[in-house]
Design a protein around this motif. Structure first.
Motif, PDB file in Angstrom:
ATOM      1  N   GLU A 273       1.078  -1.257   0.008  1.00  0.00           N
ATOM      2  CA  GLU A 273       0.240  -0.289   0.051  1.00  0.00           C
ATOM      3  C   GLU A 273       0.752   1.388  -0.023  1.00  0.00           C
ATOM      4  N   PRO A 274       2.432   1.441   0.525  1.00  0.00           N
ATOM      5  CA  PRO A 274       2.583   2.273   0.774  1.00  0.00           C
ATOM      6  C   PRO A 274       3.355   2.700  -0.471  1.00  0.00           C
ATOM      7  N   THR A 275       3.176   1.592  -1.757  1.00  0.00           N
ATOM      8  CA  THR A 275       4.603   1.774  -2.524  1.00  0.00           C
ATOM      9  C   THR A 275       3.213   2.199  -4.109  1.00  0.00           C
ATOM     10  N   ALA A 276       1.804   2.090  -3.696  1.00  0.00           N
ATOM     11  CA  ALA A 276       1.307   2.187  -4.493  1.00  0.00           C
ATOM     12  C   ALA A 276       1.377   3.600  -3.926  1.00  0.00           C
ATOM     13  N   GLU A 277       0.823   3.852  -2.973  1.00  0.00           N
ATOM     14  CA  GLU A 277       0.523   5.065  -2.476  1.00  0.00           C
ATOM     15  C   GLU A 277       1.416   6.121  -3.617  1.00  0.00           C
ATOM     16  N   ALA A 278       2.744   6.068  -2.908  1.00  0.00           N
ATOM     17  CA  ALA A 278       4.239   6.185  -3.231  1.00  0.00           C
ATOM     18  C   ALA A 278       4.343   6.743  -5.251  1.00  0.00           C
ATOM     19  N   VAL A 279       3.587   5.744  -5.726  1.00  0.00           N
ATOM     20  CA  VAL A 279       3.307   6.222  -6.890  1.00  0.00           C
ATOM     21  C   VAL A 279       1.803   7.318  -7.521  1.00  0.00           C
ATOM     22  N   ARG A 280       1.326   7.061  -6.615  1.00  0.00           N
ATOM     23  CA  ARG A 280      -0.018   8.202  -6.588  1.00  0.00           C
ATOM     24  C   ARG A 280       0.817   9.364  -6.396  1.00  0.00           C
ATOM     25  N   THR A 281       1.243   9.342  -5.905  1.00  0.00           N
ATOM     26  CA  THR A 281       2.143  10.919  -5.182  1.00  0.00           C
ATOM     27  C   THR A 281       2.956  11.310  -6.502  1.00  0.00           C
ATOM     28  N   VAL A 282       3.655  10.393  -6.281  1.00  0.00           N
ATOM     29  CA  VAL A 282       4.361  11.496  -8.119  1.00  0.00           C
ATOM     30  C   VAL A 282       3.429  11.832  -9.404  1.00  0.00           C
ATOM     31  N   VAL A 283       3.199  10.621  -9.703  1.00  0.00           N
ATOM     32  CA  VAL A 283       1.450  10.516 -11.032  1.00  0.00           C
ATOM     33  C   VAL A 283       0.950  12.325 -10.196  1.00  0.00           C
ATOM     34  N   ALA A 284       0.558  12.377  -9.119  1.00  0.00           N
ATOM     35  CA  ALA A 284      -0.192  13.590  -8.672  1.00  0.00           C
ATOM     36  C   ALA A 284       1.084  15.058  -8.520  1.00  0.00           C
ATOM     37  N   ASP A 285       2.054  14.868  -8.978  1.00  0.00           N
ATOM     38  CA  ASP A 285       3.163  15.752  -9.441  1.00  0.00           C
ATOM     39  C   ASP A 285       3.118  16.444 -10.337  1.00  0.00           C
ATOM     40  N   LEU A 286       3.499  14.813 -11.123  1.00  0.00           N
ATOM     41  CA  LEU A 286       3.071  14.867 -12.995  1.00  0.00           C
ATOM     42  C   LEU A 286       2.086  15.757 -13.182  1.00  0.00           C
ATOM     43  N   THR A 323      -1.550  10.237 -20.217  1.00  0.00           N
ATOM     44  CA  THR A 323      -1.517  10.598 -21.337  1.00  0.00           C
ATOM     45  C   THR A 323      -1.690  11.587 -21.882  1.00  0.00           C
ATOM     46  N   ARG A 324      -1.833  12.857 -22.977  1.00  0.00           N
ATOM     47  CA  ARG A 324      -1.607  13.886 -22.818  1.00  0.00           C
ATOM     48  C   ARG A 324      -3.126  14.075 -23.046  1.00  0.00           C
ATOM     49  N   THR A 325      -3.879  15.813 -22.940  1.00  0.00           N
ATOM     50  CA  THR A 325      -5.480  15.688 -23.034  1.00  0.00           C
ATOM     51  C   THR A 325      -4.838  17.319 -23.081  1.00  0.00           C
ATOM     52  N   LEU A 326      -6.194  17.714 -23.402  1.00  0.00           N
ATOM     53  CA  LEU A 326      -5.957  19.365 -24.638  1.00  0.00           C
ATOM     54  C   LEU A 326      -4.902  20.139 -23.282  1.00  0.00           C
ATOM     55  N   ASP A 327      -5.491  19.823 -21.969  1.00  0.00           N
ATOM     56  CA  ASP A 327      -4.890  20.575 -21.366  1.00  0.00           C
ATOM     57  C   ASP A 327      -4.185  20.754 -20.208  1.00  0.00           C
ATOM     58  N   GLY A 328      -3.282  19.360 -21.227  1.00  0.00           N
ATOM     59  CA  GLY A 328      -2.425  18.814 -19.881  1.00  0.00           C
ATOM     60  C   GLY A 328      -1.884  16.900 -20.020  1.00  0.00           C
ATOM     61  N   VAL A 329      -1.822  16.554 -18.854  1.00  0.00           N
ATOM     62  CA  VAL A 329      -1.778  15.072 -18.732  1.00  0.00           C
ATOM     63  C   VAL A 329      -2.627  13.991 -17.645  1.00  0.00           C
ATOM     64  N   ARG A 330      -2.381  13.462 -18.308  1.00  0.00           N
ATOM     65  CA  ARG A 330      -3.519  12.691 -17.073  1.00  0.00           C
ATOM     66  C   ARG A 330      -3.600  11.074 -17.137  1.00  0.00           C
ATOM     67  N   PRO A 331      -4.087  10.339 -15.598  1.00  0.00           N
ATOM     68  CA  PRO A 331      -3.705   8.857 -15.720  1.00  0.00           C
ATOM     69  C   PRO A 331      -4.872   8.540 -15.901  1.00  0.00           C
ATOM     70  N   ASN A 332      -5.001   7.475 -16.820  1.00  0.00           N
ATOM     71  CA  ASN A 332      -6.303   7.194 -17.245  1.00  0.00           C
ATOM     72  C   ASN A 332      -7.466   5.767 -16.239  1.00  0.00           C
ATOM     73  N   ARG A 333      -5.763   5.369 -15.506  1.00  0.00           N
ATOM     74  CA  ARG A 333      -7.213   4.758 -14.637  1.00  0.00           C
ATOM     75  C   ARG A 333      -6.305   4.572 -12.984  1.00  0.00           C
ATOM     76  N   GLY A 334      -6.426   4.371 -12.404  1.00  0.00           N
ATOM     77  CA  GLY A 334      -5.937   4.094 -10.780  1.00  0.00           C
ATOM     78  C   GLY A 334      -4.466   3.327 -11.128  1.00  0.00           C
ATOM     79  N   VAL A 335      -3.791   3.702  -9.389  1.00  0.00           N
ATOM     80  CA  VAL A 335      -3.227   2.829  -9.940  1.00  0.00           C
ATOM     81  C   VAL A 335      -2.940   1.620  -9.157  1.00  0.00           C
ATOM     82  N   GLN A 336      -2.989   0.237  -9.573  1.00  0.00           N
ATOM     83  CA  GLN A 336      -3.005  -1.221  -9.647  1.00  0.00           C
ATOM     84  C   GLN A 336      -1.503  -2.199  -9.925  1.00  0.00           C
ATOM     85  N   PHE A 337      -1.880  -2.711  -8.942  1.00  0.00           N
ATOM     86  CA  PHE A 337      -0.187  -3.563  -8.910  1.00  0.00           C
ATOM     87  C   PHE A 337      -0.374  -4.304  -9.973  1.00  0.00           C
TER      88      PHE A 337
END
Ligand SMILES: Cc1ncc(COP(=O)(O)O)c(N)n1
Length: 434
Positions: A273-286, A323-337
């Motif tokens: 869970e901490p690993t998945a949460e860390a990935v979510r944090t990086v994605v949010a920063d990006l 992926t890229r969208t018209l106004d930025g970037v977006r994760p398509n779905r959630g973080v999964q193992f």
């Protein structure tokens, strides 16, 4: 008063010696049983003054005290499986052999004779007494040296291991696991010999001498799995996998070589869970910073491995990539193992030589990005040019360029030991492009 919420767990029993150093014996067995989710009980045969460098002294308990512990445990608990380790003397081997016919649970016998350190843990005369005990056992787990003592067959390879196993079956034991750790070679082959044939479990040898407690941990893991109702073959196979990981991620304790990591599977599960949460944090920063400029045509992913990850299933990533969208970037779905295959495989390959690396991101590679990489003071390696770009684990590269084959997109992968560093570096690269 609050209502208690008790839980019932399978019960396992270890009959073994105490290792004051905690790496082997009773201490290893109980830790391993707890890590497997079973309740551990113990019958102590001897108390050793021991550390990671060897055995200082050993005190064998009187036969009656060993018998009393055995009566106390078997007379009260619904024992699901037991294992024996250091039995020290002929008297104690005989005591357990005499009681074993009454056991209504599987018995795993690890015929401990000599410690990894070279110190004797069984009086030589007692070697003969093992025959009767084995006759009552479900499984014996000798290493090559013990198999030779018990069978007279010198174990030097897979064939002689099978031969020794077959000879030991004649004692009446149901199965023999002849362990391959002491047989030289790049691959460790443990051979499970039964009346119906031989099964081999293979693992790459790990470059460490921190194997103190390995035999105890393996036998305890098998007993714990048997107590939980797992069939013998799968219990043995799974336990050899657990041991391979317990050796790779050994506990660096004491001044000797260290000890195996009894709780490694539990720690790995807790790290998910901490690993998945860390990935979510990086994605949010990006996403916040809008790293569109770095997103490759195939999409970007961020992958995080648990500290003990050995497979794609133990790495977390964005399902459907970023992926890229018209106004930025977006994760398509959630973080999964298990959500990344390619980037996860790159990270896992890096971890073979640099196991401290835990996070990676794949970015676009073009002229401007290559220039920016050159300006940053990073070690950049190129896949396909050097043998193994991570082999020099003193200073593993921060970025790895993949020029890719015809029809595939070139990318650069950034790797880091922690999520914050990965995010920082990705944003730094992005900043350079403006
Ligand atoms: C009490 C006790 N039991 C078993 C072993 C064998 O373990 P290893 O061969 O890994 O040292 C040991 N050293 N001490």
């Amino acid at each position: 008063m609050r209502t208690p919420a008790p839980e019932t767990r399978p019960v396992a029993l270890t009959i073994a010696g105490s290792d004051s150093g905690g790496g082997a014996g009773i201490q290893a067995d109980l830790a391993t049983m707890t890590a497997h989710g079973v309740f551990g009980t113990s019958v102590i045969t001897a108390v050793t003054a021991q550390h990671t460098r060897g055995v200082e002294s050993s005190f064998v308990l009187p036969r009656e005290e060993v018998a009393a512990q055995l009566d106390a445990v078997t007379g009260d608990f619904a024992v699901g499986a037991a294992k024996t380790g250091m039995l020290a003397t002929t008297e104690i081997v005989r005591l357990v052999a005499d009681r074993a016919p009454e056991f209504d649970f599987p018995l795993v016998v690890d015929p401990v004779m000599v410690a990894t350190s070279g110190d004797r843990l069984l009086e030589p005369e007692a070697e003969q007494a093992y025959e009767d005990l084995l006759g009552e056992a479900t499984l014996a787990t000798p290493n090559a040296d013990e198999a030779e003592v018990l069978s007279g067959v010198e174990v030097v390879d897979a064939d002689s291991a099978r031969e020794a196993g077959e000879a030991i079956l004649e004692t009446g034991v149901d199965a023999v696991l002849v362990k391959g750790g002491h047989v030289p070679g790049e691959t460790v082959r443990d051979r499970l010999v039964t009346e119906s044939g031989v099964e081999t479990f293979e693992h790459p040898r790990i470059g460490t001498q921190a194997t103190h407690g390995s035999g105890c941990t393996l036998a305890a893991a098998i007993a714990a799995r048997l107590a939980g109702g797992e069939p013998l073959e799968s219990a043995v196979e799974d336990a050899t996998d657990v041991l391979a990981r317990a050796v790779r991620y050994y506990s660096d304790v004491g001044e000797g070589h260290g000890a195996v990591n009894h709780a490694v599977e539990l720690r790995n599960a807790a790290a998910r869970e901490p690993t998945a949460e860390a990935v979510r944090t990086v994605v949010a920063d990006l996403v916040d910073r809008d790293v569109s400029r770095l997103v490759p045509e195939v999409g970007m992913n961020v992958v995080g491995a648990t500290p003990y990850a050995e497979s794609v299933a133990e790495t977390a990533a964005v399902e459907g990539r970023i992926t890229r969208t018209l106004d930025g970037v977006r994760p398509n779905r959630g973080v999964q193992f298990g959500a990344s295959t390619h980037l996860a495989a790159v990270l896992l390959a890096a971890r073979e030589s640099a196991p401290e690396l835990r996070f990676a991101v794949n970015c676009r590679l073009d002229g401007a990005i290559e220039d920016a990489l050159a300006e940053l003071d990073w070690t950049v390696a190129e896949n396909g040019l050097d043998e193994d770009v991570f082999a020099d684990s003193e200073a593993p590269p921060v970025a790895v360029i993949d020029r890719a084959d015809v029809g595939q997109e070139a990318t650069v992968k950034l790797v880091a030991e922690d999520a914050e560093t990965l995010a920082e570096r990705t944003l730094e690269l992005c900043d350079r492009l403006e």
